[in-house]
Motif scaffolding. Structure first.
Motif, short mmCIF file in Angstrom:
data_model
loop_
_atom_site.label_atom_id
_atom_site.label_comp_id
_atom_site.label_asym_id
_atom_site.label_seq_id
_atom_site.Cartn_x
_atom_site.Cartn_y
_atom_site.Cartn_z
N GLY A 57 0.76 -1.24 0.00
CA GLY A 57 0.00 0.00 0.00
C GLY A 57 0.80 1.29 0.00
O GLY A 57 0.22 2.34 0.28
N PHE A 58 2.07 1.26 -0.31
CA PHE A 58 2.84 2.49 -0.36
C PHE A 58 2.59 3.22 -1.66
O PHE A 58 2.41 2.62 -2.71
N ASP A 59 2.58 4.53 -1.58
CA ASP A 59 2.42 5.39 -2.74
C ASP A 59 3.68 6.25 -2.85
O ASP A 59 4.01 6.97 -1.91
N PRO A 60 4.39 6.21 -3.97
CA PRO A 60 5.65 6.96 -4.05
C PRO A 60 5.46 8.48 -4.04
O PRO A 60 6.38 9.21 -3.71
N TRP A 61 4.28 8.97 -4.35
CA TRP A 61 4.08 10.41 -4.40
C TRP A 61 3.75 10.98 -3.03
O TRP A 61 3.86 12.18 -2.83
N ASN A 62 3.31 10.15 -2.10
CA ASN A 62 2.96 10.64 -0.77
C ASN A 62 3.42 9.61 0.25
O ASN A 62 2.61 8.92 0.87
N ILE A 63 4.71 9.51 0.44
CA ILE A 63 5.30 8.43 1.23
C ILE A 63 4.94 8.55 2.72
O ILE A 63 4.72 7.54 3.38
N VAL A 64 4.85 9.75 3.27
CA VAL A 64 4.54 9.91 4.69
C VAL A 64 3.12 9.43 4.98
O VAL A 64 2.88 8.70 5.94
N ALA A 65 2.18 9.81 4.15
CA ALA A 65 0.80 9.36 4.33
C ALA A 65 0.71 7.84 4.13
O ALA A 65 -0.07 7.17 4.83
N SER A 66 1.51 7.29 3.22
CA SER A 66 1.49 5.85 3.00
C SER A 66 2.02 5.11 4.23
O SER A 66 1.48 4.07 4.60
N ILE A 67 3.06 5.62 4.85
CA ILE A 67 3.60 4.98 6.07
C ILE A 67 2.59 5.05 7.19
O ILE A 67 2.36 4.07 7.91
N ARG A 68 1.93 6.21 7.34
CA ARG A 68 0.90 6.36 8.38
C ARG A 68 -0.26 5.39 8.13
O ARG A 68 -0.77 4.75 9.05
N ARG A 69 -0.67 5.27 6.85
CA ARG A 69 -1.76 4.35 6.50
C ARG A 69 -1.37 2.90 6.76
O ARG A 69 -2.18 2.11 7.23
N LEU A 70 -0.09 2.54 6.52
CA LEU A 70 0.38 1.18 6.78
C LEU A 70 0.31 0.85 8.27
O LEU A 70 -0.20 -0.21 8.65
N PHE A 71 0.80 1.76 9.12
CA PHE A 71 0.74 1.50 10.55
C PHE A 71 -0.70 1.45 11.07
O PHE A 71 -1.03 0.65 11.93
#
Length: 112
Positions: A57-71
């Motif tokens: 589920g990582f998105d390269p354009w918004n990596i911080v939001a992707s990390i938060r969404r993963l956790f």
């Protein structure tokens, strides 16, 4: 007896290099190989890691939001798993506990 420096017919001369000497410059030594082969390996490895990160589920354009969404997903998954286990426990206990209790009440006493 043959002298150490003499050669057998058809043998290559002992002082002749087997291949061209490989020129190892500073860049190749730093990269760990030729720049073209290192670039090719890095491209393949980047694609492989990108596929794995996209699968979770990582998105390269918004990596911080992707990390938060993963956790957040891992956090919710943990509590959903506990909730699911609790529901299975209650469902099984409705059957298992009464059967166990009846078997203990009406079971013959066993001597040791």
């Amino acid at each position: 007896m043959q002298n150490e420096t003499s050669q057998i017919p058809g043998d290559t001369p002992r002082d002749y290099p087997r291949g061209l000497p490989r020129r190892e410059d500073g860049l190749s030594r730093f990269l760990g190989g030729s720049p073209l082969s290192v670039a090719f390996r890095l491209i393949l490895l980047s694609i492989l890691v990108g596929v794995v990160l996209a699968a979770i589920g990582f998105d390269p354009w918004n990596i911080v939001a992707s990390i938060r969404r993963l956790f957040n997903w891992i956090y919710e998954l943990g509590f959903d798993a506990i909730n699911g286990l609790w529901r299975y426990f209650l469902l099984g206990a409705v059957i298992v506990i009464p059967i166990w209790l009846i078997s203990r009440l009406f079971g013959a006493p066993r001597g040791r």
